[in-house]
Motif scaffolding. Structure first.
Motif, mmCIF file in Angstrom:
data_model
loop_
_atom_site.group_PDB
_atom_site.id
_atom_site.type_symbol
_atom_site.label_atom_id
_atom_site.label_comp_id
_atom_site.label_asym_id
_atom_site.label_seq_id
_atom_site.Cartn_x
_atom_site.Cartn_y
_atom_site.Cartn_z
ATOM 1 N N UNK A 1 0.850 -1.189 0.023
ATOM 2 C CA UNK A 1 0.009 0.126 0.114
ATOM 3 C C UNK A 1 0.819 1.209 0.022
ATOM 4 N N UNK A 2 0.759 2.145 -0.909
ATOM 5 C CA UNK A 2 1.449 3.234 -0.977
ATOM 6 C C UNK A 2 0.786 4.372 -0.111
ATOM 7 N N UNK A 3 1.854 5.188 0.707
ATOM 8 C CA UNK A 3 1.511 6.177 1.563
ATOM 9 C C UNK A 3 1.978 7.587 0.804
ATOM 10 N N UNK A 4 1.109 8.422 1.127
ATOM 11 C CA UNK A 4 1.482 9.936 0.731
ATOM 12 C C UNK A 4 2.074 10.617 1.867
ATOM 13 N N UNK A 5 3.153 11.298 1.456
ATOM 14 C CA UNK A 5 3.855 11.890 2.707
ATOM 15 C C UNK A 5 3.182 13.433 2.963
ATOM 16 N N UNK A 6 3.047 13.962 3.887
ATOM 17 C CA UNK A 6 2.489 15.248 4.172
ATOM 18 C C UNK A 6 3.348 15.996 3.657
ATOM 19 N N UNK A 7 2.913 17.104 2.896
ATOM 20 C CA UNK A 7 3.940 18.276 2.568
ATOM 21 C C UNK A 7 4.610 19.139 3.586
ATOM 22 N N UNK A 8 5.818 19.475 3.282
ATOM 23 C CA UNK A 8 6.600 20.170 4.426
ATOM 24 C C UNK A 8 7.071 21.394 3.827
ATOM 25 N N UNK A 9 7.473 22.378 4.517
ATOM 26 C CA UNK A 9 8.197 23.642 4.028
ATOM 27 C C UNK A 9 9.564 23.554 4.982
ATOM 28 N N UNK A 10 10.579 24.304 4.615
ATOM 29 C CA UNK A 10 11.574 24.396 5.193
ATOM 30 C C UNK A 10 11.742 26.149 5.624
ATOM 31 N N UNK A 11 11.891 26.133 6.926
ATOM 32 C CA UNK A 11 12.149 27.500 7.419
ATOM 33 C C UNK A 11 13.392 27.796 8.235
ATOM 34 N N UNK A 12 13.748 28.938 8.449
ATOM 35 C CA UNK A 12 14.976 29.250 9.591
ATOM 36 C C UNK A 12 14.205 28.833 11.052
ATOM 37 N N UNK A 13 14.838 28.325 11.762
ATOM 38 C CA UNK A 13 14.418 27.925 13.153
ATOM 39 C C UNK A 13 13.761 29.065 14.010
ATOM 40 N N UNK A 14 14.136 30.372 13.625
ATOM 41 C CA UNK A 14 13.677 31.520 14.215
ATOM 42 C C UNK A 14 11.880 31.850 14.044
ATOM 43 N N UNK A 15 11.683 31.134 13.018
ATOM 44 C CA UNK A 15 9.964 31.373 12.366
ATOM 45 C C UNK A 15 9.279 30.220 13.666
ATOM 46 N N UNK A 16 10.153 29.397 14.136
ATOM 47 C CA UNK A 16 9.276 28.279 15.071
ATOM 48 C C UNK A 16 9.726 28.359 16.387
ATOM 49 N N UNK A 17 10.784 29.173 16.831
ATOM 50 C CA UNK A 17 11.363 29.226 18.007
ATOM 51 C C UNK A 17 12.020 30.522 18.391
ATOM 52 N N UNK A 18 12.033 30.817 19.738
ATOM 53 C CA UNK A 18 13.159 32.218 19.902
ATOM 54 C C UNK A 18 13.956 31.624 20.917
ATOM 55 N N UNK A 19 15.227 32.360 21.072
ATOM 56 C CA UNK A 19 16.241 31.839 21.835
ATOM 57 C C UNK A 19 16.550 32.996 22.998
ATOM 58 N N UNK A 20 17.799 32.465 23.870
ATOM 59 C CA UNK A 20 18.175 33.062 24.759
ATOM 60 C C UNK A 20 19.565 32.586 25.080
#
Length: 126
Positions: A1-20
């Motif tokens: 059975x074939x599965x379809x992968x969910x589409x993804x995007x590639x972004x810089x980490x700062x778009x998903x998290x902040x840092x200190x």
């Protein structure tokens, strides 16, 4: 059975998290905190000790340790021997290491397209 992968995007980490960043002697610690709890598993999966070691390879760290803080949706990285000897020994302009989180926050992160509304940045409403 074939599965379809969910589409993804590639972004810089700062778009998903902040840092200190903090420092003590020749050791820096960088916290990475997800903007949304749903993004935290992606950080754990992709922002590894090896990935952080690669980001700072030009500073020749001797060790990177990752401490996961799941209740805070955060991780703390402790990076040894990354500050050119520390504040009193380094000729480096940023011997305190305060801006090192910006290097880390530029790492690419693969994000399922369905989570894109949780990201910060030009296309978001956050």
């Amino acid at each position: 059975m074939a599965t379809t992968a969910s589409p993804t995007i590639i972004v810089p980490l700062w778009r998903a998290a902040h840092g200190r960043t903090g420092d003590k002697g020749n050791r820096a610690n960088i916290s990475v905190i997800a903007w949304a709890p749903e993004l935290y598993p992606l950080l754990v999966e992709q922002i590894t000790e090896a990935a952080v070691m690669q980001v700072f390879a030009h500073r020749r760290p001797s060790r990177v340790q990752r401490f996961e803080l799941p209740r805070l949706h955060a991780m703390n990285f402790v990076i040894d021997d990354v500050l050119d000897g520390g504040v009193n020994d380094a000729l480096n302009l940023d011997s305190h290491g305060k801006s090192l989180s910006f290097l880390l926050l530029d790492l690419p992160l693969q994000v399922p397209a369905a989570l894109a509304p949780l990201l910060c940045g030009p296309e978001s409403t956050r």
